[in-house]
Design an enzyme around this catalytic site. Structure first.
Site, PDB file in Angstrom:
ATOM      1  N   ILE A  34     -22.835  71.910  50.605  1.00  0.00           N
ATOM      2  CA  ILE A  34     -22.072  71.433  51.739  1.00  0.00           C
ATOM      3  C   ILE A  34     -21.326  72.427  52.533  1.00  0.00           C
ATOM      4  CG2 ILE A  34     -21.330  69.274  50.241  1.00  0.00           C
ATOM      5  CD1 ILE A  34     -19.185  70.914  49.072  1.00  0.00           C
ATOM      6  N   GLY A  37     -22.494  80.845  54.690  1.00  0.00           N
ATOM      7  CA  GLY A  37     -21.756  81.531  55.509  1.00  0.00           C
ATOM      8  C   GLY A  37     -22.936  82.874  55.289  1.00  0.00           C
ATOM      9  N   ASN A  38     -22.275  83.992  55.757  1.00  0.00           N
ATOM     10  CA  ASN A  38     -22.973  85.074  55.901  1.00  0.00           C
ATOM     11  C   ASN A  38     -23.665  85.647  54.246  1.00  0.00           C
ATOM     12  OD1 ASN A  38     -23.339  85.409  58.539  1.00  0.00           O
ATOM     13  ND2 ASN A  38     -22.311  87.119  58.484  1.00  0.00           N
ATOM     14  N   PHE A  39     -22.573  85.287  53.334  1.00  0.00           N
ATOM     15  CA  PHE A  39     -22.823  85.965  52.008  1.00  0.00           C
ATOM     16  C   PHE A  39     -23.513  84.847  51.191  1.00  0.00           C
ATOM     17  CE2 PHE A  39     -18.460  84.696  52.031  1.00  0.00           C
ATOM     18  CZ  PHE A  39     -18.328  84.000  50.885  1.00  0.00           C
ATOM     19  N   GLY A  40     -23.482  83.718  51.582  1.00  0.00           N
ATOM     20  CA  GLY A  40     -24.241  82.660  50.567  1.00  0.00           C
ATOM     21  C   GLY A  40     -23.844  81.403  50.940  1.00  0.00           C
ATOM     22  N   GLU A  41     -23.655  80.228  50.025  1.00  0.00           N
ATOM     23  CA  GLU A  41     -23.517  78.825  50.394  1.00  0.00           C
ATOM     24  C   GLU A  41     -22.738  78.247  49.555  1.00  0.00           C
ATOM     25  OE1 GLU A  41     -27.369  76.595  48.673  1.00  0.00           O
ATOM     26  OE2 GLU A  41     -27.643  78.007  50.200  1.00  0.00           O
ATOM     27  N   LEU A  42     -22.186  77.032  49.611  1.00  0.00           N
ATOM     28  CA  LEU A  42     -21.129  76.298  48.861  1.00  0.00           C
ATOM     29  C   LEU A  42     -21.974  75.052  48.611  1.00  0.00           C
ATOM     30  CD1 LEU A  42     -18.134  75.906  48.048  1.00  0.00           C
ATOM     31  CD2 LEU A  42     -17.704  74.800  49.896  1.00  0.00           C
ATOM     32  N   LYS A  57     -19.773  77.940  44.668  1.00  0.00           N
ATOM     33  CA  LYS A  57     -20.019  79.369  45.547  1.00  0.00           C
ATOM     34  C   LYS A  57     -21.029  80.014  44.975  1.00  0.00           C
ATOM     35  CE  LYS A  57     -16.642  81.704  48.341  1.00  0.00           C
ATOM     36  NZ  LYS A  57     -15.333  82.329  48.360  1.00  0.00           N
ATOM     37  N   ASP A 147      -6.148  87.802  54.872  1.00  0.00           N
ATOM     38  CA  ASP A 147      -7.055  86.654  55.508  1.00  0.00           C
ATOM     39  C   ASP A 147      -6.371  85.500  55.920  1.00  0.00           C
ATOM     40  OD1 ASP A 147      -9.535  85.634  56.375  1.00  0.00           O
ATOM     41  OD2 ASP A 147     -10.537  85.401  54.521  1.00  0.00           O
TER      42      ASP A 147
END
EC number: 2.7.11.1
Length: 407
Positions: A34, A37-42, A57, A147
């Protein structure tokens, strides 16, 4: 916090079960993607013990800049408190590390869009009061957040007791400002590369100064004005490179007087920004003073903190979709006619964070919003369309020449 650290044993680590279903730990079923991103997925997940949906995550174990384990450590440090997502599990999932978390609702950015990119004074004051307490709590745990952006503050799931609570998520850029070994505040340094979201970060961050508690507060102030104005003067600036754009954003922030930025709105917003910008690097902010500034805005409006935000009636008026999940579940999670789970962009923002850009100066992370610099400024996207690898949605075009009129 109910989180547990997964072991490397075959029984507790993530595996594919006899039905071919990918599992994280003993009871979390991994579902469809769903977000990314650059470092992985959700991934959407499900707790098979209680049938509740969760957010999972995933970060590749071979990631060149791993941050999921650090984020998990920070969540453990923060513990259970109002406005923090519950972490259920951390452990391996095939070639990934997996962080299983509470699935939350819409982000402030999604709600801002829902409200036609305008929040009332009352709503911004109530948001400010909650978020000052949220950042204060993070600081009491010796962390600075670094952030601040609307995508990282989420309400609880609809029709739950947490639906009016703003949650702070995504601690991938957080940092300990108290040295664990010495118990002393980190040293003041300069020539640091940018870390945060360019649109909201403090002026000192643009100047390459080490961040501390004051910078979180200033970034909040910029975000509050974004909600009141509809846009900020440094949005939509053009440049040939990201570095040049960040420079332009920082220059415009410094050149925009607080009185000009906050013109037309209660003086408390200008007072807050001036206070945050005058704090010393090592200084402990007076959070009660900041909180009471926005409480006084409510008082002058003759309003009380009743949790009736601008988005509340809009969410209440959303009819239950045909074939949706049980009515007690979030409207973020729906079933299509085929019975597949479909998750809104709000759910995809939850617990995931945004695309990251590495600054060439030093290799620290510069956090960009999902779309462009922080976000494409309202009205300067000629197509009116927001795109990423997972989502495509239409957005109304807006003029951002003048602040929104406060009613």
């Amino acid at each position: 916090m109910t989180n547990t650290r997964g072991s490397n044993s075959a029984t507790s680590a993530s595996t594919t079960n006899s039905q071919g279903v990918l599992m994280v730990g003993p009871n979390f079923k991994v579902g469809k993607k769903i977000g990314c991103g650059n470092f992985g997925e959700l991934r959407l997940g499900k707790n098979l013990y209680n049938n509740e949906h969760v957010a999972i995550k995933l970060e590749p174990m071979k990631s060149k800049a791993p941050q999921l384990h650090l984020e998990y450590r920070f969540y453990k440090l923060l513990g259970q408190a109002e406005g923090l997502p519950q972490v259920h599990y951390f452990g391996p999932c095939g070639k990934y590390n997996a962080l299983v978390m509470e699935l939350l609702g819409h982000s402030l950015e999604d709600l801002f869009d829902l409200c036609d990119r305008h929040f009332s004074l009352k709503t911004v004051a109530m948001v400010a009061m909650q978020l000052i307490r949220r950042i204060e709590y993070v600081h009491t745990k010796h962390l600075i957040y670094r952030d601040v952006k609307p995508e990282n503050f989420l309400i609880g799931r609809y029709s739950t007791r947490k639906q009016h609570v703003l949650h702070i998520i995504d601690f991938g850029l957080a940092k300990e400002y108290i040295d664990c070994d010495t118990g002393k505040h980190i040293a003041y340094r300069e020539h640091k590369s940018l870390t945060g979201t360019a649109r909201y970060m403090s002026i000192n961050t643009h100047l390459g100064k080490e961040q501390s508690r004051r910078d979180d507060l200033e970034a909040l102030g910029h975000m509050f004005m974004y909600f009141l104005r509809g846009s900020l003067p440094w949005q939509g600036l053009k440049a040939d490179t990201l570095k040049e754009r960040y420079q332009k954003i920082g220059d415009t922030k410094r050149q925009t007087a607080v009185e000009v930025l906050c013109e037309g709105f209660p003086d408390e917003f200008a007072q807050y920004l001036r206070y945050a910008r005058r704090l010393d690097f090592f200084e402990t902010p007076d959070y009660d003073f900041c909180y009471n500034l926005f409480k006084s805005v409510l008082d002058r409006l003759g309003a009380t903190y009743d949790y009736e935000f601008d988005w509340t009636p809009k969410l209440n008026n959303v009819s239950t979709p045909s074939g949706s999940l049980h009515t007690s579940e979030s409207k973020d999670v729906k079933r299509t006619d085929r019975g597949e789970l479909k998750v809104s962009q709000a759910a995809a923002h939850a617990q995931f964070g945004s695309t990251q850009v590495i600054n060439s100066n030093a290799g620290e992370v510069v956090e960009e919003s999902r779309n462009t610099e922080g976000r494409t400024a309202a009205g300067d996207n000629s197509s009116g369309e927001v795109k990423c690898c997972c989502f495509r949605r239409r957005r109304r075009k807006h003029n951002n020449a003048t602040p929104a009129t406060q009613k």
